[in-house]
Motif scaffolding. Structure first.
Motif, PDB file in Angstrom:
ATOM      1  N   ARG A   1      10.351   0.711   4.631  1.00 30.15           N
ATOM      2  CA  ARG A   1      10.931  -0.981   5.124  1.00 30.15           C
ATOM      3  C   ARG A   1       9.787  -0.690   3.951  1.00 30.15           C
ATOM      4  N   LEU A   2      10.083  -2.196   3.544  1.00 30.84           N
ATOM      5  CA  LEU A   2       9.297  -2.948   2.897  1.00 30.84           C
ATOM      6  C   LEU A   2       8.715  -4.763   3.472  1.00 30.84           C
ATOM      7  N   SER A   3       7.975  -4.729   2.726  1.00 31.32           N
ATOM      8  CA  SER A   3       7.277  -5.706   3.389  1.00 31.32           C
ATOM      9  C   SER A   3       6.897  -6.908   2.308  1.00 31.32           C
ATOM     10  N   SER A   4       7.411  -7.908   2.166  1.00 33.25           N
ATOM     11  CA  SER A   4       6.862  -8.493   1.755  1.00 33.25           C
ATOM     12  C   SER A   4       6.219 -10.456   1.646  1.00 33.25           C
ATOM     13  N   HIS A   5       5.774 -10.962   1.724  1.00 30.57           N
ATOM     14  CA  HIS A   5       5.763 -12.360   1.954  1.00 30.57           C
ATOM     15  C   HIS A   5       6.410 -12.532   3.618  1.00 30.57           C
ATOM     16  N   GLY A   6       5.828 -11.927   4.353  1.00 33.70           N
ATOM     17  CA  GLY A   6       5.934 -11.971   5.606  1.00 33.70           C
ATOM     18  C   GLY A   6       7.788 -11.735   6.178  1.00 33.70           C
ATOM     19  N   ARG A   7       8.191 -11.064   5.693  1.00 31.84           N
ATOM     20  CA  ARG A   7       9.494 -10.563   5.853  1.00 31.84           C
ATOM     21  C   ARG A   7       9.624  -8.490   4.879  1.00 31.84           C
ATOM     22  N   GLU A   8      10.285  -8.529   6.159  1.00 26.62           N
ATOM     23  CA  GLU A   8      10.551  -6.907   6.035  1.00 26.62           C
ATOM     24  C   GLU A   8      11.774  -6.715   6.163  1.00 26.62           C
ATOM     25  N   VAL A   9      12.051  -5.476   5.551  1.00 28.46           N
ATOM     26  CA  VAL A   9      13.359  -5.345   4.807  1.00 28.46           C
ATOM     27  C   VAL A   9      13.237  -3.838   4.719  1.00 28.46           C
ATOM     28  N   ASP A  10      14.486  -2.534   5.345  1.00 26.04           N
ATOM     29  CA  ASP A  10      14.835  -1.640   5.712  1.00 26.04           C
ATOM     30  C   ASP A  10      15.510  -1.233   4.872  1.00 26.04           C
ATOM     31  N   VAL A  11      15.365  -0.087   4.043  1.00 24.42           N
ATOM     32  CA  VAL A  11      16.386   0.130   2.983  1.00 24.42           C
ATOM     33  C   VAL A  11      16.492   1.415   3.032  1.00 24.42           C
ATOM     34  N   GLU A  12      17.269   2.183   3.050  1.00 24.14           N
ATOM     35  CA  GLU A  12      17.934   3.682   2.534  1.00 24.14           C
ATOM     36  C   GLU A  12      19.086   4.060   1.005  1.00 24.14           C
ATOM     37  N   LEU A  13      18.706   4.626   0.353  1.00 28.90           N
ATOM     38  CA  LEU A  13      18.617   4.577  -0.748  1.00 28.90           C
ATOM     39  C   LEU A  13      18.694   6.485  -1.517  1.00 28.90           C
ATOM     40  N   PRO A  14      20.507   6.596  -1.675  1.00 30.29           N
ATOM     41  CA  PRO A  14      20.448   8.272  -2.205  1.00 30.29           C
ATOM     42  C   PRO A  14      19.736   9.100  -3.378  1.00 30.29           C
ATOM     43  N   SER A  15      19.702   9.901  -3.681  1.00 28.51           N
ATOM     44  CA  SER A  15      18.744  10.444  -4.677  1.00 28.51           C
ATOM     45  C   SER A  15      19.639   9.902  -6.119  1.00 28.51           C
ATOM     46  N   GLY A  16      19.675  10.578  -7.359  1.00 26.54           N
ATOM     47  CA  GLY A  16      20.637   9.909  -7.974  1.00 26.54           C
ATOM     48  C   GLY A  16      20.368   8.503  -9.009  1.00 26.54           C
ATOM     49  N   LEU A  17      20.020   7.522  -7.811  1.00 24.39           N
ATOM     50  CA  LEU A  17      20.436   6.262  -8.172  1.00 24.39           C
ATOM     51  C   LEU A  17      19.583   5.779  -9.155  1.00 24.39           C
ATOM     52  N   ALA A  18      19.661   5.004 -10.425  1.00 18.82           N
ATOM     53  CA  ALA A  18      19.815   4.286 -11.539  1.00 18.82           C
ATOM     54  C   ALA A  18      19.420   2.936 -11.155  1.00 18.82           C
ATOM     55  N   ARG A  19      18.658   1.826 -10.727  1.00 19.45           N
ATOM     56  CA  ARG A  19      18.592   1.106 -10.664  1.00 19.45           C
ATOM     57  C   ARG A  19      17.206  -0.041 -11.271  1.00 19.45           C
ATOM     58  N   TRP A  20      17.531  -1.991 -11.823  1.00 19.66           N
ATOM     59  CA  TRP A  20      17.587  -3.108 -12.164  1.00 19.66           C
ATOM     60  C   TRP A  20      16.736  -3.703 -10.732  1.00 19.66           C
ATOM     61  N   LEU A  21      15.315  -3.903 -11.175  1.00 21.48           N
ATOM     62  CA  LEU A  21      14.385  -4.580  -9.770  1.00 21.48           C
ATOM     63  C   LEU A  21      13.355  -5.213 -10.682  1.00 21.48           C
ATOM     64  N   PRO A  22      14.093  -6.704 -10.187  1.00 25.54           N
ATOM     65  CA  PRO A  22      13.029  -7.531 -10.979  1.00 25.54           C
ATOM     66  C   PRO A  22      11.465  -7.444 -10.545  1.00 25.54           C
ATOM     67  N   ALA A  23      10.649  -8.040 -10.961  1.00 23.28           N
ATOM     68  CA  ALA A  23       9.006  -8.392 -10.815  1.00 23.28           C
ATOM     69  C   ALA A  23       9.018  -8.634  -9.325  1.00 23.28           C
ATOM     70  N   GLN A  24       7.681  -8.051  -8.716  1.00 24.94           N
ATOM     71  CA  GLN A  24       7.765  -8.277  -7.463  1.00 24.94           C
ATOM     72  C   GLN A  24       6.769  -7.431  -6.361  1.00 24.94           C
ATOM     73  N   SER A  25       6.102  -8.301  -5.607  1.00 27.13           N
ATOM     74  CA  SER A  25       5.319  -7.910  -4.913  1.00 27.13           C
ATOM     75  C   SER A  25       5.314  -7.517  -3.425  1.00 27.13           C
ATOM     76  N   HIS A  26       5.297  -6.107  -2.613  1.00 29.28           N
ATOM     77  CA  HIS A  26       5.352  -6.217  -1.442  1.00 29.28           C
ATOM     78  C   HIS A  26       4.690  -4.536  -1.269  1.00 29.28           C
ATOM     79  N   SER A  27       4.511  -3.594  -0.169  1.00 29.85           N
ATOM     80  CA  SER A  27       4.132  -2.972  -0.174  1.00 29.85           C
ATOM     81  C   SER A  27       5.232  -2.296   1.725  1.00 29.85           C
ATOM     82  N   GLY A  28       4.694  -1.077   1.323  1.00 27.36           N
ATOM     83  CA  GLY A  28       6.177   0.305   1.611  1.00 27.36           C
ATOM     84  C   GLY A  28       5.748   0.978   2.189  1.00 27.36           C
ATOM     85  N   GLU A  29       6.578   1.469   3.659  1.00 27.40           N
ATOM     86  CA  GLU A  29       6.172   2.828   4.295  1.00 27.40           C
ATOM     87  C   GLU A  29       7.600   3.828   4.845  1.00 27.40           C
TER      88      GLU A  29
END
Length: 115
Positions: A54-82
């Motif tokens: 669960r990622l939290s940023s600027h009052g928003r929460e998003v649940d993510v599920e990712l498989p192993s072996g994934l390479a992914r581009w991520l733009p600059a960001q600030s967050h917390s996670g659980e």
């Protein structure tokens, strides 16, 4: 970087390599563990395990599920996670130190990072 993850979450992040152009971080946590707010520059993330977060940023929460072996581009960001799953999170981040180029038409962010 405002909130360096290695400084804000030293028990979860460690520097594997660094030079004038990139920094490579390893991130590991266990189910139920959380990060405090931190920032990443433009990065490539490589998942070494499958996980749910669960990622939290600027009052928003998003649940993510990712498989192993994934390479992914991520733009600059600030967050917390659980880690909300039942497996360890294990990822590598290749953080870019160079300034981002001006965006071109069609360049869209892919969403928040897992940590």
């Amino acid at each position: 970087m405002d909130q360096d993850p290695v400084a804000t979450n030293p028990e979860l992040y460690r520097v594997l390599f660094e030079n004038e152009r990139v920094r490579v971080l390893e991130y590991r946590d266990r189910p139920g563990e959380k990060t405090v707010a931190h920032s990443h520059p433009d990065s490539v993330m490589v998942t070494l395990s499958s996980f749910r977060r669960r990622l939290s940023s600027h009052g928003r929460e998003v649940d993510v599920e990712l498989p192993s072996g994934l390479a992914r581009w991520l733009p600059a960001q600030s967050h917390s996670g659980e880690n909300t799953g039942d497996t360890e999170t294990h990822t590598i981040f290749v953080e870019l130190k160079e300034p981002a180029p001006e965006p071109k038409a069609g360049d869209e962010p892919l969403g928040p990072a897992p940590s």
